[in-house]
Design an enzyme around this catalytic site. Structure first.
Site, mmCIF file in Angstrom:
data_model
loop_
_atom_site.group_PDB
_atom_site.id
_atom_site.type_symbol
_atom_site.label_atom_id
_atom_site.label_comp_id
_atom_site.label_asym_id
_atom_site.label_seq_id
_atom_site.Cartn_x
_atom_site.Cartn_y
_atom_site.Cartn_z
ATOM 1 C CD GLU A 159 -51.809 33.048 -19.435
ATOM 2 O OE1 GLU A 159 -52.132 33.910 -18.676
ATOM 3 O OE2 GLU A 159 -50.937 32.193 -19.138
ATOM 4 C CE LYS B 55 -44.026 27.576 -26.598
ATOM 5 N NZ LYS B 55 -45.023 26.983 -26.342
ATOM 6 N N GLY C 115 -46.309 23.197 -18.055
ATOM 7 C CA GLY C 115 -46.505 22.541 -16.560
ATOM 8 C C GLY C 115 -45.081 22.935 -15.806
HETATM 9 N N1 LIG Z 1 -45.612 27.549 -17.549
HETATM 10 C C1 LIG Z 1 -45.212 26.893 -18.264
HETATM 11 O O1 LIG Z 1 -45.874 25.728 -18.528
HETATM 12 C C2 LIG Z 1 -44.115 27.177 -19.141
HETATM 13 C C3 LIG Z 1 -43.496 26.267 -20.058
HETATM 14 C C4 LIG Z 1 -42.498 26.513 -20.553
HETATM 15 C C5 LIG Z 1 -41.984 27.722 -20.626
HETATM 16 N N2 LIG Z 1 -42.275 28.646 -19.694
HETATM 17 C C6 LIG Z 1 -41.668 30.030 -19.548
HETATM 18 O O2 LIG Z 1 -41.388 30.023 -18.195
HETATM 19 C C7 LIG Z 1 -41.275 31.319 -18.044
HETATM 20 C C8 LIG Z 1 -41.999 31.646 -16.573
HETATM 21 O O3 LIG Z 1 -43.362 31.101 -16.871
HETATM 22 P P1 LIG Z 1 -44.361 30.622 -15.386
HETATM 23 O O4 LIG Z 1 -45.366 30.126 -16.135
HETATM 24 O O5 LIG Z 1 -43.573 30.494 -14.400
HETATM 25 O O6 LIG Z 1 -44.843 32.309 -15.220
HETATM 26 P P2 LIG Z 1 -45.675 32.762 -14.027
HETATM 27 O O7 LIG Z 1 -46.394 31.773 -13.203
HETATM 28 O O8 LIG Z 1 -46.556 34.059 -14.361
HETATM 29 O O9 LIG Z 1 -44.293 33.142 -12.968
HETATM 30 C C9 LIG Z 1 -43.603 34.555 -13.458
HETATM 31 C C10 LIG Z 1 -43.257 34.918 -11.934
HETATM 32 O O10 LIG Z 1 -41.997 36.042 -12.437
HETATM 33 C C11 LIG Z 1 -42.441 37.041 -11.486
HETATM 34 N N3 LIG Z 1 -42.334 38.297 -12.279
HETATM 35 C C12 LIG Z 1 -42.747 38.854 -13.572
HETATM 36 N N4 LIG Z 1 -42.079 39.954 -14.124
HETATM 37 C C13 LIG Z 1 -41.493 40.182 -13.003
HETATM 38 C C14 LIG Z 1 -40.716 41.509 -12.553
HETATM 39 N N5 LIG Z 1 -40.443 42.448 -13.612
HETATM 40 N N6 LIG Z 1 -39.884 41.681 -11.568
HETATM 41 C C15 LIG Z 1 -40.051 40.666 -10.627
HETATM 42 N N7 LIG Z 1 -40.695 39.609 -10.823
HETATM 43 C C16 LIG Z 1 -41.570 39.651 -11.960
HETATM 44 C C17 LIG Z 1 -44.116 37.066 -11.297
HETATM 45 O O11 LIG Z 1 -44.381 37.770 -10.065
HETATM 46 P P3 LIG Z 1 -45.981 38.374 -9.905
HETATM 47 O O12 LIG Z 1 -46.680 37.071 -9.387
HETATM 48 O O13 LIG Z 1 -45.725 39.497 -9.068
HETATM 49 O O14 LIG Z 1 -46.381 38.502 -11.357
HETATM 50 C C18 LIG Z 1 -44.155 35.427 -11.093
HETATM 51 O O15 LIG Z 1 -43.867 35.126 -9.685
HETATM 52 C C19 LIG Z 1 -41.877 32.341 -18.835
HETATM 53 O O16 LIG Z 1 -41.034 32.763 -19.861
HETATM 54 C C20 LIG Z 1 -42.744 31.067 -19.717
HETATM 55 O O17 LIG Z 1 -42.835 31.323 -21.116
HETATM 56 C C21 LIG Z 1 -43.640 28.318 -18.803
#
Ligand SMILES: NC(=O)c1ccc[n+]([C@@H]2O[C@H](COP(=O)([O-])OP(=O)(O)OC[C@H]3O[C@@H](n4cnc5c(N)ncnc54)[C@H](OP(=O)(O)O)[C@@H]3O)[C@@H](O)[C@H]2O)c1
Length: 427
Positions: free
Chosen positions: A185, A200, A299
């Protein structure tokens, strides 16, 4: 067990990396019906983003009004995700989340709320992405008494430390590269300072030991002070460096020891071979000994596998194997009783080793060996002291005293050396 007659009605919040992959996958399943998606930019998404007839909204109240059986939370962060999950559970809607912060801080309270309202809360994706380690610990190892956990739980740190190991890159160069390639990030603190991994680890500790600790009480040390020089010395010791998360509990199952931070790991251990977004968790049980779980920890698609598997488990009316009763622990002991690697960079003069040895001896810390590569200027001469097994508290206390001496040109670094079963490393 009888199958449901109607498909499960699912509402999804969050349409980012994981949310999109989950939406795609859910629409291939016949046991579930993705009825609505919440996103801040709801009005601009509908055109072909997912197959019809999914409805779009930017309001949680609207989403929960779609007569949902399951609410999938994928927005991340504690606020407002925790309140949204509570609201769903209070309506008797089961919840699937990938949110480690919510589960690490408020997991036991939310699990109790789910039980009170006769629904489920599942969170397999919150630790190690696509690796079904929570199910393995909570179900497959339920018949054992677990005493130790150790893992590599953060892909960003893996990437940075592997680059430093392979190319001799500095920490800042490896971090910049990780950011450019999208592995880190813009604000990488959660990853490099160990905050992501300790959340975790807290979840693993409450599934494995049934102990719920304040997340902030778990020691987290940054990988930022690690230098290419440390990799040179690690290799001389038959090791490399990884961010390692370790936890253990005592025989009474009331005290938790846990820590996250950079550590020397033996080159022939599975920990040393973990790279990129891979995660690895080793669990030690009193009866079954060590079992190890590994695979892609991040991912969209791998994480979606864990989320969709949780949804399908609810569709198939499988009982969650997560424990419902936890012992709250107020304090978490630091990792202890490991051999240590101490690195100093000094303005050389006679008496330095004697001064270090006196401070270490005063805390009952025994020196194993002193290593020094030739060829460094006396104005900034690095060397390493390896230490026989000693508690982390003693090592870090000694280091505080050593920092006060006047010959340092860089901050000293202490890394535990992970060589043995986790219960022997974290007492
Ligand atoms: N990515 C990974 O590899 C991974 C792995 C394991 C677990 N996770 C977990 O999975 C979850 C999602 O991760 P991600 O990587 O998909 O995150 P991301 O790409 O940042 O997606 C989050 C989404 O939620 C939306 N959002 C955030 N806050 C919001 C709010 N208050 N109201 C409405 N929409 C909102 C964001 O919209 P905007 O675009 O408008 O901000 C975005 O579309 C997290 O808890 C993360 O820790 C992720």
């Amino acid at each position: 067990m009888t199958a449901r007659s109607a498909p499960l009605r699912v509402g999804l919040a969050g349409f980012g990396t994981v949310g999109r992959a989950v939406a795609r996958q859910l629409q291939r399943e016949t046991d579930v019906d993705l009825v609505a998606i919440l996103n801040r930019r709801a009005p601009i998404w509908p055109a072909g983003a997912v197959a019809d007839p999914v409805r779009w909204t930017d309001s949680i109240d609207d989403l929960l009004d779609f007569q949902l059986d399951v609410f999938v939370e994928l927005i991340g962060g504690r606020d407002p995700a925790t309140d949204w999950i509570r609201a769903a559970l209070r309506r008797g809607i089961s919840v699937v989340t990938a949110n480690k912060q919510v589960m690490a801080h408020d997991g036991p309270e939310l699990l109790a709320l789910a039980a009170e309202h006769g629904c489920q809360l599942r969170y397999e994706a919150s630790v190690a992405g696509g690796v079904p380690v929570l199910r393995a610990i909570g179900g497959g190892l339920a018949g054992d008494t677990l005493v130790g956990l150790r893992g590599i739980l953060n892909g960003t740190c893996n990437y940075i430390l592997s680059r430093m190991e392979q190319d001799g890159a500095s920490f800042s160069v490896a971090l910049e590269e990780a950011q450019r390639l999208g592995f880190a990030e813009a604000n990488p603190s959660q990853d490099i300072d160990g905050l992501d991994a300790r959340a975790k680890l807290a979840i693993l500790a409450f599934i494995g030991f049934h102990l719920h600790a304040p997340v902030d009480a778990i020691a987290a040390r940054s990988i930022a002070p690690v230098t290419p020089f440390d990799f040179t010395y690690a290799r001389r010791l038959g090791c490399t460096i990884r961010q390692v998360a370790s936890a253990s509990c005592d025989a009474s199952r009331r005290q938790l020891s846990a820590a996250v931070g950079p550590a020397l790991v033996s080159l022939d251990s599975p920990l040393a071979r973990v790279s990129g977004s891979e995660n690895l968790v080793t669990v030690t049980g009193e009866l079954g000994g060590e079992t190890t779980y590994g695979g892609r920890g991040a991912g969209g698609d791998p994480t979606a596998v864990a989320v969709v598997s949780d949804v399908l488990a609810i569709a198939r009316r499988a009982t969650a194997s997560t424990p419902r009763r936890f012992t709250a622990v107020g304090e978490v002991a630091d990792a202890s009783a490991a051999p240590y690697y101490l690195r100093f960079t000094v303005r050389d003069r006679p008496g330095i080793i004697a001064a270090l040895a006196a401070i270490l001896a005063a805390r009952d810390i025994n020196i194993d060996a002193i290593l020094q590569e030739p060829g460094f200027a006396s104005t900034a001469r690095p060397f390493v002291v390896t230490i026989d097994p000693a508690p982390a508290s003693a090592i870090h206390g000694a280091l505080d005293d050593i920092r006060a001496l006047d010959f340092h040109v860089a901050d000293p670094l202490a890394l535990p050396i992970v060589t043995a079963a986790v219960t022997e490393v974290v007492a």
